[in-house]
Design a protein around this motif. Structure first.
Motif, short mmCIF file in Angstrom:
data_model
loop_
_atom_site.label_atom_id
_atom_site.label_comp_id
_atom_site.label_asym_id
_atom_site.label_seq_id
_atom_site.Cartn_x
_atom_site.Cartn_y
_atom_site.Cartn_z
N ARG B 45 0.85 -1.21 0.00
CA ARG B 45 0.00 0.00 0.00
C ARG B 45 0.87 1.25 0.00
O ARG B 45 0.60 2.22 -0.70
N LYS B 49 1.18 4.17 -2.97
CA LYS B 49 1.06 5.60 -2.69
C LYS B 49 2.32 6.35 -3.12
O LYS B 49 2.24 7.45 -3.69
N GLN B 52 2.33 6.89 -6.82
CA GLN B 52 1.35 7.93 -7.15
C GLN B 52 1.93 9.31 -6.82
O GLN B 52 1.84 10.24 -7.63
N GLN C 20 -13.79 5.68 2.40
CA GLN C 20 -13.09 5.49 1.13
C GLN C 20 -12.03 4.40 1.28
O GLN C 20 -11.40 4.29 2.32
N TYR C 21 -11.82 3.64 0.21
CA TYR C 21 -10.84 2.56 0.25
C TYR C 21 -10.17 2.43 -1.11
O TYR C 21 -10.86 2.39 -2.14
N VAL C 22 -8.85 2.32 -1.12
CA VAL C 22 -8.12 2.15 -2.37
C VAL C 22 -7.70 0.69 -2.50
O VAL C 22 -7.04 0.13 -1.61
N GLU C 84 -6.06 -0.08 -7.65
CA GLU C 84 -6.03 1.39 -7.57
C GLU C 84 -7.42 2.02 -7.71
O GLU C 84 -7.52 3.25 -7.68
N ASP C 85 -8.47 1.21 -7.86
CA ASP C 85 -9.82 1.77 -7.82
C ASP C 85 -10.05 2.41 -6.45
O ASP C 85 -9.63 1.87 -5.42
N VAL C 86 -10.72 3.53 -6.46
CA VAL C 86 -11.10 4.19 -5.21
C VAL C 86 -12.56 3.82 -4.96
O VAL C 86 -13.46 4.21 -5.70
N GLU C 88 -16.09 3.35 -2.49
CA GLU C 88 -16.83 3.86 -1.34
C GLU C 88 -17.48 2.66 -0.66
O GLU C 88 -18.20 1.89 -1.29
N ARG C 109 -18.23 2.45 -6.75
CA ARG C 109 -17.13 3.21 -7.37
C ARG C 109 -17.76 4.32 -8.18
O ARG C 109 -18.56 4.04 -9.08
N ASP C 110 -17.42 5.55 -7.85
CA ASP C 110 -18.05 6.71 -8.50
C ASP C 110 -19.57 6.59 -8.43
O ASP C 110 -20.27 6.88 -9.40
#
Lengths: 148, 148, 148, 148
Positions: B45, B49, B52, C20-22, C84-86, C88, C109-110
């Protein structure tokens, strides 16, 4: 020439323990191979088997009030493993020194070395979380590993 | 005395990247603390980061046909973390040499160092799985890390 | 026309919590997407955040001698997430009945729903591992969720 | 009395497959038992073994261009498992309907049911990620499971 006092015997590794393991989908990552952190889980499986083979299962050690928390872990990755591979997980005690011991591990497929590594453990009394000399029951399982 | 040719600059670590992480129940084991293999996931992780922050996300690198498979991983465990702990995950590039680079990681809680470690990566062309010199786009992100 | 005794109010879900979670590499599998079991870990992250938002963190509940072991878990997978998706992570208490409560979770996602699901929990006294009515402190955090 | 046309046979579950599994430390959480999400990994191990026993390993299916992505997963938790427990992982195909199939799983210890559950899968052509009717090779492995 006077006879020399024999030097203290150098520690000898314990017998090696081996366990078969089949890679599952959840072990892999999007590169198509086993994710690097999961080899430490395989090392742990190998250590569990090792302690069972030595006649002193980890669960028994915890029941007696002692644990082997990990101080250091290391892995060298030579070749990848993938889904449904049948792996051989090897482990042995490399040495025991005072309150510490070192376990070496190898992950092989058809004999070919894929990943090697080791962990260094402290011997800890669970009640007060204090380090103690490696307990006699464990030393008795692999007396040739003790340094000095 | 003749002037000396200035020695090649020694590599300097990149800027450090930091990420906050909250320990979940699934990260822990029956000892009540984060399981040792899971720190390698935290290292990953931190590396994600870092890339990025350096402006060259790993997904972009893969899209360009390159990957950074892991050759070596190491962790030193100093103090445990547990459920709901808020951790800081630090990472930086230590050096880049030819086809290899080293990333260092630290896991801290309220500034206190819990676990430190590193990974050594190869730079690999995905198409033929061959090692290649670390690609210029990545070097451009941390030029001071390059040895010689 | 006689006045009616008002019917017992039907339970209403609690406020929704969001986190939020990556997605990391270790979350994915060789299909290139998040491995199905890992969504249950995301559900757990969402529940942890929910209890924090409700003002009664799980660690506090355990400190008081109670736990919420899982009786049932369910997930419906609509669309995949990848590296790497963000994401919710949403969670809310659906109802509380006697010694049980149900938490619903969504991964988006979005805004797009990827995975939905739920867990049913027992309220358990840790000392004797016996089920007990959901404790008043937790009910006080979401009174509208109680059935009957 | 005239002979009746036999009704379409109701689908019958396939033969059950069984696999032994030893719980490792990494499977457990701070409650001292196997973490709930890890049972879905055990279900996956059981399914992998099932397809092998049916004579159509999943790796072979992927090599032919088809996958079985998961649409739904469910687990009912009756009793916990812990470190070094030797578990039996059972799986069988419950039914095949058009482009879908359902697999049931059970986790037992010394015959006692600890966790039961199921997954519903789509049959998907990998090339275009489109659902297709469950492929004949798989149906041939468990013809009695097909509905209608």
């Amino acid at each position: 020439m006077p006879e020399q006092t024999p030097a203290a015997a150098a520690p000898q590794p314990s017998a090696k323990s081996c366990l078969q393991y089949v890679v599952c989908y959840g072990d892999t990552d999007m590169m198509g191979v086993v994710y690097y952190a999961n080899y430490l889980v395989l090392f742990e499986r190998a250590r569990t088997k090792l302690l069972q083979d030595l006649g002193f299962p980890y669960r028994k050690m915890e029941a007696q009030g002692f644990a082997l928390p990990i101080l250091e872990a290391h892995a060298d990755y030579r070749a990848p493993a993938t889904y449904e591979d049948v792996l051989e997980l090897w482990a042995w005690v490399e040495w025991i020194k005072g309150a510490r011991l070192k376990v070496c591990c190898e992950v092989r497929r058809d004999g070919r070395l894929l990943v090697s590594g080791h962990t260094v453990h402290a011997c800890m009394r669970i009640a007060d979380k204090r380090p103690v000399r490696v307990i006699p029951e464990l030393i008795a399982c692999c007396p040739q590993c003790v340094a000095e």
